[in-house]
Design a protein around this motif. Sequence first.
Motif, short mmCIF file in Angstrom:
data_model
loop_
_atom_site.label_atom_id
_atom_site.label_comp_id
_atom_site.label_asym_id
_atom_site.label_seq_id
_atom_site.Cartn_x
_atom_site.Cartn_y
_atom_site.Cartn_z
N LEU A 1 64.88 44.58 23.06
CA LEU A 1 64.70 45.71 23.98
C LEU A 1 64.21 45.24 25.32
O LEU A 1 63.51 44.23 25.42
CB LEU A 1 63.59 46.63 23.47
N GLU A 2 64.51 46.01 26.33
CA GLU A 2 63.82 45.91 27.62
C GLU A 2 63.10 47.23 27.75
O GLU A 2 63.74 48.27 27.91
CB GLU A 2 64.87 45.68 28.72
N PRO A 3 61.76 47.22 27.63
CA PRO A 3 61.01 48.50 27.52
C PRO A 3 60.97 49.31 28.80
O PRO A 3 60.11 50.18 28.93
CB PRO A 3 59.59 48.03 27.14
N GLY A 4 61.85 49.02 29.75
CA GLY A 4 61.83 49.75 31.01
C GLY A 4 60.80 49.18 31.97
O GLY A 4 60.56 49.76 33.02
N TRP A 5 60.24 48.04 31.64
CA TRP A 5 59.22 47.48 32.53
C TRP A 5 59.79 46.53 33.58
O TRP A 5 59.04 46.00 34.38
CB TRP A 5 58.09 46.82 31.74
N HIS A 6 61.10 46.35 33.56
CA HIS A 6 61.75 45.63 34.66
C HIS A 6 61.84 46.53 35.90
O HIS A 6 62.31 46.09 36.94
CB HIS A 6 63.19 45.25 34.29
N ASP A 7 61.40 47.78 35.72
CA ASP A 7 61.57 48.77 36.77
C ASP A 7 61.08 48.29 38.13
O ASP A 7 61.65 48.63 39.16
CB ASP A 7 60.81 50.05 36.40
N GLN A 8 60.02 47.52 38.13
CA GLN A 8 59.46 47.14 39.42
C GLN A 8 60.09 45.86 39.91
O GLN A 8 59.60 44.76 39.63
CB GLN A 8 57.94 47.05 39.33
N ALA A 9 61.19 46.00 40.64
CA ALA A 9 61.85 44.90 41.32
C ALA A 9 62.60 44.00 40.34
O ALA A 9 63.69 43.57 40.59
CB ALA A 9 60.87 44.07 42.13
N TYR A 10 61.98 43.77 39.20
CA TYR A 10 62.50 42.96 38.10
C TYR A 10 61.30 42.30 37.43
O TYR A 10 61.21 42.31 36.21
CB TYR A 10 63.56 41.97 38.56
N PRO A 11 60.36 41.70 38.20
CA PRO A 11 59.10 41.36 37.56
C PRO A 11 58.54 42.58 36.86
O PRO A 11 58.84 43.72 37.22
CB PRO A 11 58.21 40.95 38.73
N CYS A 12 57.72 42.33 35.86
CA CYS A 12 57.42 43.41 34.94
C CYS A 12 56.11 44.12 35.25
O CYS A 12 55.19 43.54 35.82
CB CYS A 12 57.40 42.86 33.52
N SER A 13 56.09 45.39 34.82
CA SER A 13 54.85 46.16 34.86
C SER A 13 54.08 45.95 33.55
O SER A 13 52.91 46.21 33.49
CB SER A 13 55.17 47.64 35.02
N PHE A 14 54.76 45.50 32.52
CA PHE A 14 54.18 45.34 31.18
C PHE A 14 53.59 46.65 30.66
O PHE A 14 52.55 46.68 30.03
CB PHE A 14 53.17 44.18 31.15
N GLU A 15 54.33 47.69 30.96
CA GLU A 15 54.04 49.03 30.45
C GLU A 15 55.37 49.64 30.02
O GLU A 15 56.37 49.54 30.75
CB GLU A 15 53.47 49.90 31.57
N TRP A 16 55.38 50.30 28.88
CA TRP A 16 56.60 50.97 28.45
C TRP A 16 57.00 52.04 29.46
O TRP A 16 56.13 52.75 29.98
CB TRP A 16 56.40 51.64 27.09
N ASP A 17 58.26 52.18 29.72
CA ASP A 17 58.76 53.22 30.62
C ASP A 17 58.55 54.59 29.97
O ASP A 17 58.97 54.83 28.83
CB ASP A 17 60.25 52.98 30.88
N GLN A 18 57.90 55.47 30.73
CA GLN A 18 57.52 56.77 30.17
C GLN A 18 58.70 57.63 29.79
O GLN A 18 58.63 58.41 28.83
CB GLN A 18 56.70 57.55 31.21
N ASN A 19 59.77 57.55 30.56
CA ASN A 19 60.92 58.40 30.27
C ASN A 19 61.68 57.93 29.05
O ASN A 19 62.03 58.71 28.17
CB ASN A 19 61.88 58.43 31.46
N ARG A 20 61.96 56.63 29.02
CA ARG A 20 62.79 56.11 27.94
C ARG A 20 62.01 55.87 26.66
O ARG A 20 62.55 55.97 25.57
CB ARG A 20 63.50 54.84 28.41
#
Lengths: 738, 738
Positions: free
Chosen positions: B277-296
């Motif tokens: 999985l990619e937990p949606g934490w690539h959201d920030q530019a590509y480096p990670c937030s290391f937080e699950w994406d709230q929507n997905r």
Amino acid sequence: MHMNSSAVATAVRWGALSACWLGALLISVPAGAAETALTPKWEPVAPGVWKATIGSPEDLTLLSAAGQAPQLAALAGMPAAAFPFAAAEIEARPQARRTALRFPLGLDEDIYGLGVDFKSLRRTGSVFQLHVDHWSGRTGRTHAPVPLYISTRGYGVLIDSSRYVNFSVGLGVRLAAKDKPPVVDRTTGGPAWSSLPRSDSVEVSVPAGGVVVYVFAGPTPLDAVRRYNLFCGGGALPPKWGLGFLTRTPIGYSAQEALAEVDEFRQRGIPLDMLGLEPGWHDQAYPCSFEWDQNRFPDPAGFLAGLEKRHVRANLWFNPYISPTAPLYAQLRPYAGSHLVWNGIVPDYSLPQAREIFAGHLLKKIVGVNPAALGGFKIDEVDGGDQWLWPDHASFPSGHDGEQLRQTYGLLLQRTLMEVFRGLNRRTFGQVRGTNAGASPFPFVIYNDNYDFNEYITAVANTSFAGVLWSPEVRGGTGEDMLRRVQAVCFSPLALFNGWATNTKLWTHADVAGQIRDVIMLRQRLLPYWYTTFAQYHYQGTPVIRAMPLIAGFKAPAANPEPGKLDATANPYAIGKVVEAKDQYLVGDVLLVAPIAPGVASRKVTLPPGRWYDFYTGKPAGENETIDVSPPLSQIPLFVKDGGLIPLTNERQWAPGREEAVPLEVRHYGESPGELSLYDDDGETFDYERGECSWTKLRAAKDATGAWQGEVTAEKDARPWRYSAVTWRFMTTPEASR
Amino acid sequence: MHMNSSAVATAVRWGALSACWLGALLISVPAGAAETALTPKWEPVAPGVWKATIGSPEDLTLLSAAGQAPQLAALAGMPAAAFPFAAAEIEARPQARRTALRFPLGLDEDIYGLGVDFKSLRRTGSVFQLHVDHWSGRTGRTHAPVPLYISTRGYGVLIDSSRYVNFSVGLGVRLAAKDKPPVVDRTTGGPAWSSLPRSDSVEVSVPAGGVVVYVFAGPTPLDAVRRYNLFCGGGALPPKWGLGFLTRTPIGYSAQEALAEVDEFRQRGIPLDMLGLEPGWHDQAYPCSFEWDQNRFPDPAGFLAGLEKRHVRANLWFNPYISPTAPLYAQLRPYAGSHLVWNGIVPDYSLPQAREIFAGHLLKKIVGVNPAALGGFKIDEVDGGDQWLWPDHASFPSGHDGEQLRQTYGLLLQRTLMEVFRGLNRRTFGQVRGTNAGASPFPFVIYNDNYDFNEYITAVANTSFAGVLWSPEVRGGTGEDMLRRVQAVCFSPLALFNGWATNTKLWTHADVAGQIRDVIMLRQRLLPYWYTTFAQYHYQGTPVIRAMPLIAGFKAPAANPEPGKLDATANPYAIGKVVEAKDQYLVGDVLLVAPIAPGVASRKVTLPPGRWYDFYTGKPAGENETIDVSPPLSQIPLFVKDGGLIPLTNERQWAPGREEAVPLEVRHYGESPGELSLYDDDGETFDYERGECSWTKLRAAKDATGAWQGEVTAEKDARPWRYSAVTWRFMTTPEASR
């Protein structure tokens, strides 16, 4: 939890995150981070040229290896210019293993140069190490990894180091950068997300305790190149015969066969000025004995006399490693490096003593036998690859290491050979397979074993940012392939056919033999244009070949990358394509060359601003636009700028001798008046340095009746020039324009 | 003049030139040449392992970055062995910019290893620099540039440096070499002339003021590899579920879609143990937030519970750069390097503090949520390319530079993650894109974006010289292409389908869907064989995959280069081709794997000494010979050694749980008796380190009547093992043998 998870592209600039940054700064940074950034001090060393010495540079630099004096008088004639940077924005960081440099780079700025690459012109958005090597597809590894970059803002920067220099051009965003690229959601940000966020710097690192850097002012990119070439000593001025055609004989040819080859060129009416040879001295392993082979060339003097009689100069192929059986061996053995190349010793040519021994042998035993017939050399194997040459840790008697010798070996050899010929007051023109910064005055043209047509053309264009020359060798092929290659090589600095490893001759394929002859003859006839263009290189530093980004106002078909499409296997980073005008270039001021690759029926040509005309017909071709051309097989697409004057000789089999007056045809193109300062001198010696040369003004304009008139005006006090009767041809007739 | 100009090949050895050498030696050598060669001092550091410290090594080495303790007890169990070199023949030369080393290399000796190359196994006759990078065709630049070489004479050498290390393997003949290659006339010497004359050394240079070197004794090459792996801490032992199948969901999948994907695997009867999985934490530019994406993924705990219920572990994809909006950002900002990667900071994970912050977050916020369901990670972007990552001159708070961090980043991340799971007494198994020496114990399998089938297979083979694992990812494709790739990946350490950037599923192509399921099921059934093979890696250091040169007595189809043919454009150096068995390898002791590329109907397989049998039929396949195979599309060619025992489970959808007893089928092949020590433990925890494991002897032999009998003997004091009823299948029946 997560703030930016909407399906809409979210692009925030780093400024918006300042609270975050501020918070971070309140936490103390661990101790190891301390690193001092110095601001280099820039001293003017020539008009529009500044130098900074950072740390403790090594003694062997590229310019010191080349060893030529700047053309200060010519530089003084250029427009005054200010230092092109805010000096405080240039940083130097001495580190344990290297010296790092940072130069500012505007977001609207593009960088060219940094070595003769074969794939692209533009360097912005790339990271690589410059390393003398045989081109094999790897950016930075090339025959001429000249660490000079030219900015679209009109300045140049030279890192004068004999080390492998690393560059990050517009990549590698610094944490400390003021203006960072936008933060875009990769998953939902669409094409706004870039896998290569643009930085505000050109970053450089040199694995040494210091480095010398030069900055060249413009105001235009072409001016920056001019200053660089003049600072290196001005561009090479070949002998006239060097601009004729060269053919290289097949492996194992004897003196008799070689002379017969010349005779066949003459019989077939194909111009020929130079005959390439391997004198049988590769016999020892491959490193050379530097002695003519007794069986194949039992009488070198007689052979050279035979060439002289035929108006042809020999060009001898060697590699600079000394075979253990060479008479030179014992003399050069004390100067040998720690490693062999193909069983030959590697003389430390960074030592003047070694250069003198080698030059002395060439002068006494080779060139001196008949300087009128022995015109030059092909210096092979001074590029790479790593598997042929010595390792970087090789040691040399001078104390220089393998890396330093690798970066400078070609320079040192060119310098040595040029000095041999200069000592005889004869110019030479030859080939070399590895060179570097400082080479502008060296009369050697790069070649290699690569054989990709399109890469060849891009390399020709890229030489204009590097103060070097490049010739896309023709080595055989069939029909159309050979014709298209001959056409391309005839519009490069050295027109040649390398027949060493093929049984094919230029006339083997009857279907194209006539067309091959025709384009070689066109090359021969264009000698006055080429010679004047080289004179511009020599006296003004203006490159012979001019890549499109050097042409004022030129716009490539699409300056920005096309957005890329994500593909799991073919393009996982969704990288866009950069469109560049890398398959065409100018020769001199007014001639646009757009070679056609074998097997291609038509191509696009992007015309610079101003009206352009078909070279062959004089018809208008377009203006500041991209056109499609589908010329016949017999023609390489050539275009002349509005008002352009193209001087040609009559049809000839070899270049004019020093006392020979040659009839001139001057073609005028377009609807504007034209003007050309035609250069001439004896074409063979260095007497031009004592003023034995002339610039003659050719002018074309309409008279009061609207009829075109040509005018020839010798400059005041100019020496007589060697072209005789002038015929004017006004190509763009009303009929042509229709 | 010239002494060797006859048309006959002239090959003289350098000895014949001694008069010449003598003459040269009488001339004094210039002053700069002085360079001291030191003889390193070797101290034993483990049985059959020696260490030398040359100059002043830097603190961050590869083994120090990996940070694992040697398996001294296991090393002590290996046969005694002498130092494999004449120590006086090893030289170290401290130079201004680097430390150079020379190791002797016999003319009959070949070198393997030196990183996971994708093109060839053999390193003799090549020159390159080892550099962590994404493979792109450039020797030395790879995901695992492990500076370990293995000699056919049965020893290994490790250059333990976090710098880019340069190697010349059997190339670069030294002037001082005692025995030089023959001097052969290039023009007339015919095939005796070689463009790559063989040297008597492996030469190494490290751009640092010192370096630590280890030598590993044999006596066999495989023993040298074993000692290396044990010295690094022993090979990784994955959890049993790690040897099942992994599928990665497409970009943008939600929790619901991900669970539905698992259910579809179950419905279709395709084994599945891991969900990427990619937990949606690539959201920030590509480096990670290391937080699950709230929507997905609005309810990570609920989602993980859903996976646990389905007997599937999550594998989360990240890159280790920290997005400016990540909660972790403020904590890690003080440890950031000077440059960003895709707008994310680059934490200096060479500092324990930075590793602890990152590990703490993963433990508390990610893994700790449900350790039974969160099985592992995919560590991306720790390899390269240069354009994505920081420059070598980047500075880091620890004082290490960009080059050192580049070479160790993957190691540091693997170490950090392994420690997170170890703290929970749970094993993990994941993916990593960059690693280096010292990685043997790390339960991570390399992958990349390359997609060349043949290169994939060569890489799998090459891992056996490097103490790493490699999985040739499947990323889509059509019909036969996907089937052949799935077959290959199922016979690699990690069997997976990466569906991130494709709409294709494993069952999309109806014509091959059944065959794809079948080979995944075969992989699943072979778990006991894989698990025992990994136990051999862990406890004995024996690599899971074994390239053919590691197999005693194996002879490649043609050990010597084929002579090359001169061609002006295609082969100007007339280089010969090296034939290697680089497209096949052993898994474990007895299973020979010879993957078939898509679009290929038949291939050659070179069988090692001893009789070999077809895995599917038990029929004899050959012995110490090269055979042609043309298997049906449904089969990947597999061969079992005479006497080989292959243990399989029943058909299952996921790996056995820790308390689960599974029925076992043991297949015997060939005509000789067979024996296998079958390993088992709970398959999930580190309790095996406290002795909670078993080795059970399986034996097959003919009884007095000539009938095959199977025997199962638990080792004395062994813990009970988890396979239940054993069924024996003697594959090589008289019918099969006919």
